[in-house]
Design an enzyme around this catalytic site. Structure first.
Site, PDB file in Angstrom:
ATOM      1  N   CYS A   1       0.803  -1.228   0.000  1.00 56.83           N
ATOM      2  CA  CYS A   1       0.000   0.000   0.000  1.00 56.83           C
ATOM      3  C   CYS A   1       0.831   1.272   0.000  1.00 56.83           C
ATOM      4  CB  CYS A   1      -0.978  -0.010   1.167  1.00 56.83           C
ATOM      5  SG  CYS A   1      -0.206  -0.095   2.784  1.00 56.83           S
TER       6      CYS A   1
ATOM      7  N   ARG B   1      15.329   0.788   1.645  1.00 56.53           N
ATOM      8  CA  ARG B   1      15.293  -0.417   0.821  1.00 56.53           C
ATOM      9  C   ARG B   1      14.681  -1.574   1.595  1.00 56.53           C
ATOM     10  NH1 ARG B   1      20.732  -1.930  -0.722  1.00 56.53           N
ATOM     11  NH2 ARG B   1      20.874   0.200  -1.511  1.00 56.53           N
ATOM     12  N   SER B   2      13.703  -1.266   2.429  1.00 55.82           N
ATOM     13  CA  SER B   2      13.051  -2.318   3.202  1.00 55.82           C
ATOM     14  C   SER B   2      12.148  -3.155   2.306  1.00 55.82           C
ATOM     15  CB  SER B   2      12.220  -1.702   4.333  1.00 55.82           C
ATOM     16  OG  SER B   2      11.085  -1.041   3.799  1.00 55.82           O
TER      17      SER B   2
ATOM     18  N   ASP C   1      20.298   2.667   1.229  1.00 49.13           N
ATOM     19  CA  ASP C   1      20.104   2.198   2.602  1.00 49.13           C
ATOM     20  C   ASP C   1      21.456   2.185   3.296  1.00 49.13           C
ATOM     21  OD1 ASP C   1      21.419  -0.123   1.877  1.00 49.13           O
ATOM     22  OD2 ASP C   1      19.814  -1.477   2.524  1.00 49.13           O
ATOM     23  N   ILE C   2      21.527   1.605   4.483  1.00 48.24           N
ATOM     24  CA  ILE C   2      22.745   1.660   5.280  1.00 48.24           C
ATOM     25  C   ILE C   2      23.915   0.971   4.596  1.00 48.24           C
ATOM     26  CG2 ILE C   2      22.282  -0.442   6.596  1.00 48.24           C
ATOM     27  CD1 ILE C   2      23.315   1.093   9.081  1.00 48.24           C
TER      28      ILE C   2
END
Length: 275
Positions: free
Chosen positions: A145, A180-181, A203-204
């Site tokens: 979503c 970037r999860s 991301d990290i």
């Protein structure tokens, strides 16, 4: 709608339109839908998300029940509601464990009830989901979503070129996603790259480039490539669109990095995401 330089826009009109479209679909549905929520942490964002889900379901006529569990009981409960024919959809609020076990939970949710589309088989099809500008219907790919909402916002702001065919509407666009999860950043990178954009995913661990590549032996492939020595600043400076979704000071965006007229979307719970 094309924003003016320096203008802050709240997409309330877009939200109302989406709300109206979904309500109309549900009005024409012969049976009342039942969405089961699973909450197994004290995370403030997860609890807020669950409250928003409850409120929206009440407004549009979906029966919603939130089950609060300990993390150790989540897998067993999901297997049980997968088999419960009276439950039409399942939404799990992450993080639960905050590690790879969360991904194992995502894969447990039956694809037919996975209303957020977070299982792997859905992620691999996201780049082909050409109809993201329309409300979901049976037979269409389920898109997580938050990525769907961001795509709607970018269309609403005329980032997409509607004169091009589906799959090419973001051709020649460069977009930075700071996240970037599995829940937000990765599916969003797939979704926007699937429309032709060059997506810099931060991301990290560093920066990756997602884009569509074409090979003689297959029509197309979505490719993620490491960009060694790139920083958040490098990715932001190249991008017309910057999407921030990490509530961490280390990933704040300095406004001096932004192109003039860049479109910035804040998906973080933090209200101030730029310096």
């Amino acid at each position: 709608m094309a924003p003016r330089v320096g203008e802050t826009i709240q997409p309330d009109d877009l939200a109302k339109r989406a709300h109206s479209q979904i309500s109309e679909i549900l009005t024409n549905t012969p049976k009342r839908l039942f969405l089961m929520g699973v909450l197994a942490s004290d995370d403030a964002g997860s609890n807020q998300y669950a409250n928003w889900t409850r409120k929206t379901c009440q407004e549009i006529g979906v029966h919603f029940h939130l089950m609060k569990l300990s993390p150790k009981n989540v897998a067993t409960y999901i297997r049980a509601i997968n088999a419960n024919n009276s439950v039409h959809g399942i939404i799990v609020y992450y993080p639960i464990f905050g590690d790879r076990r969360d991904d194992e939970i995502r894969q447990l949710v039956a694809p037919s009830k996975d209303v957020e589309g977070l299982n792997h088989q859905t992620l691999h099809r996201i780049s082909d989901a050409a109809e993201v500008s329309r409300p979901p219907k049976p037979g269409r790919n389920v898109i997580p979503c938050t990525p769907r909402a961001v795509a709607w916002i970018l269309e609403w702001m005329d980032v997409h070129d509607r004169t091009r065919p589906a799959g090419e509407r973001l051709q020649n666009q460069e977009i930075c996603i700071i996240n970037r999860s599995e829940v937000v950043g990765l599916p969003l990178a797939h979704l926007l790259a699937g429309e032709g954009a060059r997506v810099y995913s931060v991301d990290i661990s560093g920066v990756q480039l997602f884009q569509r590549l074409y090979y003689p032996w297959q029509s197309e492939a979505l490719h993620g490539k490491d960009l060694p020595n790139w920083s958040v600043q490098d990715a932001v400076q190249r991008s017309r669109v910057v999407i921030s979704a990490v509530p961490d000071p280390a990933f704040r965006v300095n406004t001096k990095w932004l192109q003039r007229g860049a479109i910035c979307v804040n998906v973080s719970s933090e209200k101030v995401r730029v310096l």
